[in-house]
Design a protein around this motif. Sequence first.
Motif, PDB file in Angstrom:
ATOM      1  N   LYS A   1       0.834  -1.191   0.000  1.00  0.00           N
ATOM      2  CA  LYS A   1       0.000   0.000   0.000  1.00  0.00           C
ATOM      3  C   LYS A   1       0.875   1.250   0.000  1.00  0.00           C
ATOM      4  CE  LYS A   1      -4.024  -2.034   2.292  1.00  0.00           C
ATOM      5  NZ  LYS A   1      -4.964  -1.963   3.430  1.00  0.00           N
ATOM      6  N   ILE A   2       0.263   2.348  -0.395  1.00  0.00           N
ATOM      7  CA  ILE A   2       0.950   3.637  -0.438  1.00  0.00           C
ATOM      8  C   ILE A   2       0.103   4.659   0.296  1.00  0.00           C
ATOM      9  CG2 ILE A   2       1.733   5.514  -1.938  1.00  0.00           C
ATOM     10  CD1 ILE A   2       2.225   3.318  -4.071  1.00  0.00           C
ATOM     11  N   LEU A   3       0.718   5.370   1.229  1.00  0.00           N
ATOM     12  CA  LEU A   3       0.058   6.467   1.927  1.00  0.00           C
ATOM     13  C   LEU A   3       0.478   7.778   1.283  1.00  0.00           C
ATOM     14  CD1 LEU A   3      -1.602   7.620   4.344  1.00  0.00           C
ATOM     15  CD2 LEU A   3       0.565   7.684   5.611  1.00  0.00           C
TER      16      LEU A   3
ATOM     17  N   ASP B   1      -4.321  24.734   3.303  1.00  0.00           N
ATOM     18  CA  ASP B   1      -4.102  24.533   4.741  1.00  0.00           C
ATOM     19  C   ASP B   1      -4.872  23.336   5.313  1.00  0.00           C
ATOM     20  OD1 ASP B   1      -2.367  26.660   4.816  1.00  0.00           O
ATOM     21  OD2 ASP B   1      -3.852  28.088   5.538  1.00  0.00           O
ATOM     22  N   VAL B   2      -5.321  22.455   4.461  1.00  0.00           N
ATOM     23  CA  VAL B   2      -6.041  21.260   4.902  1.00  0.00           C
ATOM     24  C   VAL B   2      -5.232  20.024   4.509  1.00  0.00           C
ATOM     25  CG1 VAL B   2      -8.132  19.872   4.654  1.00  0.00           C
ATOM     26  CG2 VAL B   2      -8.278  22.373   4.728  1.00  0.00           C
ATOM     27  N   VAL B   3      -5.107  19.072   5.457  1.00  0.00           N
ATOM     28  CA  VAL B   3      -4.413  17.817   5.192  1.00  0.00           C
ATOM     29  C   VAL B   3      -5.428  16.774   4.743  1.00  0.00           C
ATOM     30  CG1 VAL B   3      -3.025  15.937   6.153  1.00  0.00           C
ATOM     31  CG2 VAL B   3      -2.590  18.301   6.857  1.00  0.00           C
ATOM     32  N   VAL B   4      -5.166  16.157   3.609  1.00  0.00           N
ATOM     33  CA  VAL B   4      -5.982  15.050   3.117  1.00  0.00           C
ATOM     34  C   VAL B   4      -5.070  13.832   2.995  1.00  0.00           C
ATOM     35  CG1 VAL B   4      -7.413  14.166   1.245  1.00  0.00           C
ATOM     36  CG2 VAL B   4      -7.528  16.589   1.872  1.00  0.00           C
ATOM     37  N   SER B   5      -5.424  12.750   3.668  1.00  0.00           N
ATOM     38  CA  SER B   5      -4.619  11.532   3.629  1.00  0.00           C
ATOM     39  C   SER B   5      -5.382  10.447   2.890  1.00  0.00           C
ATOM     40  CB  SER B   5      -4.259  11.074   5.040  1.00  0.00           C
ATOM     41  OG  SER B   5      -5.415  10.935   5.841  1.00  0.00           O
ATOM     42  N   ARG B   6      -4.667   9.764   1.993  1.00  0.00           N
ATOM     43  CA  ARG B   6      -5.305   8.731   1.178  1.00  0.00           C
ATOM     44  C   ARG B   6      -4.390   7.518   1.100  1.00  0.00           C
ATOM     45  NH1 ARG B   6      -8.116  10.203  -4.010  1.00  0.00           N
ATOM     46  NH2 ARG B   6      -6.070  10.064  -4.953  1.00  0.00           N
ATOM     47  N   VAL B   7      -5.000   6.349   1.000  1.00  0.00           N
ATOM     48  CA  VAL B   7      -4.275   5.085   0.902  1.00  0.00           C
ATOM     49  C   VAL B   7      -4.587   4.455  -0.449  1.00  0.00           C
ATOM     50  CG1 VAL B   7      -4.117   2.729   1.788  1.00  0.00           C
ATOM     51  CG2 VAL B   7      -4.143   4.658   3.377  1.00  0.00           C
TER      52      VAL B   7
ATOM     53  N   ARG C   1      -8.526   5.561  -1.558  1.00  0.00           N
ATOM     54  CA  ARG C   1      -9.589   5.859  -0.605  1.00  0.00           C
ATOM     55  C   ARG C   1      -9.051   6.812   0.449  1.00  0.00           C
ATOM     56  NH1 ARG C   1      -8.692   2.523   3.861  1.00  0.00           N
ATOM     57  NH2 ARG C   1      -7.267   0.783   3.423  1.00  0.00           N
ATOM     58  N   THR C   2      -9.907   7.671   0.940  1.00  0.00           N
ATOM     59  CA  THR C   2      -9.519   8.685   1.921  1.00  0.00           C
ATOM     60  C   THR C   2      -9.684   8.135   3.326  1.00  0.00           C
ATOM     61  OG1 THR C   2     -10.240  10.429   0.421  1.00  0.00           O
ATOM     62  CG2 THR C   2      -9.977  11.030   2.730  1.00  0.00           C
ATOM     63  N   ILE C   3      -8.736   8.455   4.214  1.00  0.00           N
ATOM     64  CA  ILE C   3      -8.809   8.060   5.618  1.00  0.00           C
ATOM     65  C   ILE C   3      -8.684   9.304   6.487  1.00  0.00           C
ATOM     66  CG2 ILE C   3      -7.871   5.749   5.199  1.00  0.00           C
ATOM     67  CD1 ILE C   3      -5.187   6.750   6.184  1.00  0.00           C
ATOM     68  N   ASP C   4      -9.092   9.189   7.744  1.00  0.00           N
ATOM     69  CA  ASP C   4      -9.102  10.331   8.654  1.00  0.00           C
ATOM     70  C   ASP C   4      -7.687  10.707   9.083  1.00  0.00           C
ATOM     71  OD1 ASP C   4     -11.847  10.527   8.591  1.00  0.00           O
ATOM     72  OD2 ASP C   4     -12.125   9.184  10.305  1.00  0.00           O
ATOM     73  N   PHE C   5      -7.441  12.029   9.111  1.00  0.00           N
ATOM     74  CA  PHE C   5      -6.187  12.549   9.649  1.00  0.00           C
ATOM     75  C   PHE C   5      -6.455  13.117  11.038  1.00  0.00           C
ATOM     76  CE2 PHE C   5      -2.799  15.804   9.965  1.00  0.00           C
ATOM     77  CZ  PHE C   5      -1.719  14.952   9.853  1.00  0.00           C
ATOM     78  N   LEU C   6      -5.401  13.567  11.707  1.00  0.00           N
ATOM     79  CA  LEU C   6      -5.520  14.141  13.049  1.00  0.00           C
ATOM     80  C   LEU C   6      -6.415  15.366  13.037  1.00  0.00           C
ATOM     81  CD1 LEU C   6      -1.761  13.876  14.070  1.00  0.00           C
ATOM     82  CD2 LEU C   6      -3.627  12.463  14.945  1.00  0.00           C
TER      83      LEU C   6
ATOM     84  N   TYR D   1      -3.848  -0.509  11.594  1.00  0.00           N
ATOM     85  CA  TYR D   1      -5.102   0.078  12.079  1.00  0.00           C
ATOM     86  C   TYR D   1      -5.474   1.369  11.352  1.00  0.00           C
ATOM     87  CZ  TYR D   1      -4.629  -3.303  15.856  1.00  0.00           C
ATOM     88  OH  TYR D   1      -4.493  -4.470  16.568  1.00  0.00           O
ATOM     89  N   GLU D   2      -4.539   1.909  10.566  1.00  0.00           N
ATOM     90  CA  GLU D   2      -4.755   3.113   9.767  1.00  0.00           C
ATOM     91  C   GLU D   2      -5.196   4.300  10.613  1.00  0.00           C
ATOM     92  OE1 GLU D   2      -7.306   2.183   6.461  1.00  0.00           O
ATOM     93  OE2 GLU D   2      -5.696   1.146   5.384  1.00  0.00           O
ATOM     94  N   VAL D   3      -4.456   4.540  11.673  1.00  0.00           N
ATOM     95  CA  VAL D   3      -4.695   5.689  12.542  1.00  0.00           C
ATOM     96  C   VAL D   3      -3.396   6.467  12.693  1.00  0.00           C
ATOM     97  CG1 VAL D   3      -6.609   4.648  13.787  1.00  0.00           C
ATOM     98  CG2 VAL D   3      -4.271   4.303  14.616  1.00  0.00           C
TER      99      VAL D   3
END
Length: 236
Positions: free
Chosen positions: A116-118, A125-131, A137-142, A186-188
Amino acid sequence: MFAIIHARRMANSQNRKLITFTDLSIVINNVVGGKIDFFARKNISFPIFTCPLFLNIIASLYGLLLISTEHPSKKLILWNPTTTRYLFLLHENSDSIYLNSADTAGMYLDVSNDLKILHIKRRNDVVVSRVYSRTWRTIDFLKGTLFGSRIYTWSVGTLSNNKLYFTVFHYWLCDNSYIIAFDVNYEVFNQATLPQQTGINVRQGRLFTVKYKLHIFVVEMSRPVTVNLFKFEDEV
């Protein structure tokens, strides 16, 4: 599964190679006994038409390279320089293209041995994290952080004990620099402060792994400039 096991065995081999990008060429050298064998060098070509000057190696894992291109268009490519096979990861017209000035990424295998690739991108000024694993697919960031701001500089991901680690440095305030950890199973995300000592004015840090232990070089802005080496035990 066979390919993954074989790749891991080869990763422990002493027969290693160094790939080098110059302005106009890509060169592979054998590394023998910790030294580069310049007489066995080999020139290879990138699979798409672009000058090596506009290529950037973001991450590597078991011989696969994650490459970003700057010209003629911005792309994110997974490339195996040994077999010459490659895969485009983002559509060139997408707003998710990789920007070297704002984005970062890392590669890993999850608990099911899936590559996988993160991709962490910063826009407005917004962080978008995707795997990525065949699809994005998008996953939650801090939540509640300011890490999307350009006053922070991110490192690329360093894989250690099922976590991808990133250094996040504040451009002006050294005390506001952090380490971000991404649990690949766990993708956190979690954050921690950089190692602090009294009187240290930290400006740079470099993560790496030695014998499955996470380490970091921390550069002090002092006269003379000094470098401290920290080893993490249980993430401390």
